[in-house]
Design a protein around this motif. Structure first.
Motif, PDB file in Angstrom:
ATOM      1  N   MET A 109       0.794  -1.166  -0.137  1.00  0.00           N
ATOM      2  CA  MET A 109       0.136   0.080   0.235  1.00  0.00           C
ATOM      3  C   MET A 109       0.760   1.213   0.092  1.00  0.00           C
ATOM      4  N   ARG A 110       0.535   2.340  -0.740  1.00  0.00           N
ATOM      5  CA  ARG A 110       1.328   3.309  -0.965  1.00  0.00           C
ATOM      6  C   ARG A 110       1.364   4.153   0.472  1.00  0.00           C
ATOM      7  N   ILE A 111       2.470   4.563   0.730  1.00  0.00           N
ATOM      8  CA  ILE A 111       2.565   5.461   1.980  1.00  0.00           C
ATOM      9  C   ILE A 111       2.518   7.050   1.447  1.00  0.00           C
ATOM     10  N   ILE A 112       1.679   7.957   2.016  1.00  0.00           N
ATOM     11  CA  ILE A 112       1.403   9.091   1.332  1.00  0.00           C
ATOM     12  C   ILE A 112       1.716  10.368   2.177  1.00  0.00           C
ATOM     13  N   THR A 113       2.317   9.935   3.417  1.00  0.00           N
ATOM     14  CA  THR A 113       2.680  10.852   4.491  1.00  0.00           C
ATOM     15  C   THR A 113       4.007  10.351   4.926  1.00  0.00           C
ATOM     16  N   ASP A 114       4.869  11.284   5.543  1.00  0.00           N
ATOM     17  CA  ASP A 114       6.275  10.984   6.192  1.00  0.00           C
ATOM     18  C   ASP A 114       6.305  10.220   7.225  1.00  0.00           C
ATOM     19  N   ILE A 115       5.065  10.364   7.902  1.00  0.00           N
ATOM     20  CA  ILE A 115       4.955   9.628   9.205  1.00  0.00           C
ATOM     21  C   ILE A 115       4.500   8.130   8.877  1.00  0.00           C
ATOM     22  N   TYR A 155      -4.937  14.309  -2.047  1.00  0.00           N
ATOM     23  CA  TYR A 155      -6.295  14.213  -1.819  1.00  0.00           C
ATOM     24  C   TYR A 155      -7.177  14.688  -2.836  1.00  0.00           C
ATOM     25  N   ILE A 156      -6.458  15.552  -3.786  1.00  0.00           N
ATOM     26  CA  ILE A 156      -7.132  16.431  -4.843  1.00  0.00           C
ATOM     27  C   ILE A 156      -6.902  15.741  -6.042  1.00  0.00           C
ATOM     28  N   ASP A 157      -8.043  15.579  -6.951  1.00  0.00           N
ATOM     29  CA  ASP A 157      -7.488  14.869  -8.274  1.00  0.00           C
ATOM     30  C   ASP A 157      -7.855  15.877  -9.300  1.00  0.00           C
ATOM     31  N   ILE A 158      -8.930  17.001  -9.180  1.00  0.00           N
ATOM     32  CA  ILE A 158      -9.208  18.242 -10.203  1.00  0.00           C
ATOM     33  C   ILE A 158      -9.448  19.412  -9.441  1.00  0.00           C
ATOM     34  N   ILE A 159      -8.763  20.319 -10.008  1.00  0.00           N
ATOM     35  CA  ILE A 159      -8.993  21.793  -9.703  1.00  0.00           C
ATOM     36  C   ILE A 159      -9.750  22.578 -10.579  1.00  0.00           C
ATOM     37  N   LYS A 160     -11.067  23.090 -10.216  1.00  0.00           N
ATOM     38  CA  LYS A 160     -11.548  23.904 -11.334  1.00  0.00           C
ATOM     39  C   LYS A 160     -11.385  25.398 -11.052  1.00  0.00           C
ATOM     40  N   LEU A 161     -11.035  26.346 -11.636  1.00  0.00           N
ATOM     41  CA  LEU A 161     -10.997  27.582 -11.567  1.00  0.00           C
ATOM     42  C   LEU A 161     -12.465  28.409 -11.888  1.00  0.00           C
ATOM     43  N   TYR A 166      -5.867   5.469  -4.027  1.00  0.00           N
ATOM     44  CA  TYR A 166      -4.800   6.412  -4.096  1.00  0.00           C
ATOM     45  C   TYR A 166      -4.738   6.940  -5.458  1.00  0.00           C
ATOM     46  N   LYS A 167      -4.037   7.978  -5.554  1.00  0.00           N
ATOM     47  CA  LYS A 167      -3.630   8.475  -6.952  1.00  0.00           C
ATOM     48  C   LYS A 167      -2.565   7.675  -7.683  1.00  0.00           C
ATOM     49  N   PRO A 168      -2.661   7.697  -8.869  1.00  0.00           N
ATOM     50  CA  PRO A 168      -3.903   8.121  -9.818  1.00  0.00           C
ATOM     51  C   PRO A 168      -4.955   7.066  -9.771  1.00  0.00           C
ATOM     52  N   ARG A 169      -6.344   7.744  -9.433  1.00  0.00           N
ATOM     53  CA  ARG A 169      -7.654   6.928  -9.294  1.00  0.00           C
ATOM     54  C   ARG A 169      -8.545   7.155 -10.406  1.00  0.00           C
ATOM     55  N   ASN A 170      -9.511   6.427 -10.300  1.00  0.00           N
ATOM     56  CA  ASN A 170     -10.514   6.519 -11.104  1.00  0.00           C
ATOM     57  C   ASN A 170     -11.881   6.709 -10.440  1.00  0.00           C
ATOM     58  N   PRO A 184     -16.984   5.506   0.436  1.00  0.00           N
ATOM     59  CA  PRO A 184     -15.894   6.298   0.135  1.00  0.00           C
ATOM     60  C   PRO A 184     -15.465   6.598  -1.189  1.00  0.00           C
ATOM     61  N   LYS A 185     -15.681   5.725  -1.988  1.00  0.00           N
ATOM     62  CA  LYS A 185     -15.383   5.956  -3.583  1.00  0.00           C
ATOM     63  C   LYS A 185     -16.237   6.600  -4.403  1.00  0.00           C
TER      64      LYS A 185
END
Length: 266
Positions: free
Chosen positions: A1-7, A52-58, A22-26, A234-235
Motif C-alpha cells: 500500500m502506498r505511503i502518502i505521508t512522511d509519518i 487528496y485532490i484530483d481536479i481543480i476547477k477555476l 490512491y492517486k492516480p485513481r478512477n 468512500p469511492k
C-alpha cells in the motif's frame, strides 16, 4: 500500500474504513473549486493536500481575470502534483455565446490547462454541439468533464434527460459527468432550499446508468458529503469542494471523523 505521508502510521489508523483509493485513481475523485486563491495560498494548499485532490476547477469565468504569470504558475503547480486543472464550465459557455470557441481552446492550450468542463448551466446547448465540444477537447489532448443541470435557482433535475445525457457523454469520451449543485449546494439540481436531497433520487440515478462510477456529485456542504459517503461509500466522486475543506472531506472518506466512524466497523 502506498505511503502518502512522511509519518509511517499503521494503515488502520490512516484509513479505518480501508476503502480509500490512491492517486492516480478512477473513483473517489475529489474536485476542488478555486474561486480566486492567491498563488501562495494555492501552493500551500497543494503542498499539504495534493494527494487528496484530483481536479481543480477555476470557478465560473475567473480564468481571464488572473495576471498571466499567476495563472501559468497555478496551472504548472497543479500539473506538478498530478492534478487536472480546468477553467470553469461557465467560461466555455461565455466562449460559445461570444462565438469565440476556437480562441478559447487555443488560449487554454497555450496556458497549459489539461482539462475542460463542457456544460450548459446558463445557455442552451444542442446535443450535436455538445458532442462536438467533447470530441474537440479530446482531440486537443484534454481531459474532458461534462456537467448536467441548470444553475438557475430552483432548477430541478429531469431524470430521463439526465440519464440520457450521462450515457451519451460517456459514450463520446467524457471522463466524468457532473451533476449540478453549484458552489452553494442549495435549491438547485437534486438539492432543496435547505441543501437537502432525497437519497431515493440518488439511487434512482445510480441504478439507471451503466457506469455510475463516472458520475460526480457537486456536494459543497458537509451534510451532503456525509450523505453521499454513507450511502454510496468512500469511492463516490465529489465536486465543488472548498479548498479549506479538503482535509475534512478526506477524514470523512476514511472514517476519521465521527460522521462516518461507523463505516469502519462494517
Amino acid at each position: 500500500m502506498r505511503i502518502i505521508t512522511d509519518i509511517d502510521w499503521v494503515q488502520k489508523l490512516k484509513d479505518p474504513i480501508g476503502k480509500r483509493t490512491y492517486k492516480p485513481r478512477n473513483t473517489g475523485i475529489t474536485m476542488v473549486i478555486d474561486k480566486g486563491m492567491g498563488l501562495l495560498a494555492f501552493e500551500d494548499l497543494l503542498n499539504t493536500t495534493s494527494e487528496y485532490i484530483d481536479i481543480i476547477k477555476l470557478g465560473f469565468g475567473t480564468s481571464p481575470l488572473y495576471p498571466k504569470q499567476v495563472l501559468e504558475n497555478k496551472i504548472g503547480l497543479a500539473k506538478k502534483h498530478n492534478i487536472t486543472i480546468t477553467p470553469g464550465g461557465t467560461f466555455l459557455e461565455v466562449a460559445i455565446s461570444q462565438n469565440c470557441v476556437n480562441s478559447y481552446f487555443k488560449m487554454i492550450k497555450s496556458l497549459g490547462f489539461n482539462g475542460i468542463e463542457v456544460s450548459d448551466g446558463t445557455i442552451e446547448l444542442s446535443r450535436q454541439f455538445r458532442d462536438d465540444l467533447i470530441k474537440f477537447g479530446l482531440e486537443e489532448g484534454l481531459n474532458v468533464f461534462t456537467e448536467y443541470g441548470k444553475k438557475i435557482k430552483g432548477a430541478k433535475i429531469n431524470f430521463n434527460e439526465l440519464i440520457h445525457t450521462v450515457h451519451q457523454d460517456i459514450e463520446k469520451g467524457a471522463s466524468l459527468v457532473t451533476i449540478e449543485g453549484r458552489e452553494s449546494g442549495v435549491e438547485v439540481g437534486i438539492f432543496d432550499e435547505h441543501g437537502e436531497c432525497d437519497k431515493d433520487d440518488i439511487f434512482q440515478i445510480i441504478n439507471s446508468v451503466s457506469q455510475p462510477e463516472k458520475i460526480m456529485w457537486e456536494a459543497p456542504l458537509k451534510s451532503q458529503q456525509i450523505l453521499f459517503i454513507n450511502n454510496l461509500g468512500p469511492k463516490v466522486n465529489l465536486g465543488n469542494i472548498s479548498p479549506g475543506e479538503v482535509f475534512a472531506l478526506e477524514s470523512i472518506r476514511r472514517g476519521l471523523r465521527s460522521d462516518t466512524f461507523h463505516l469502519a466497523n462494517k
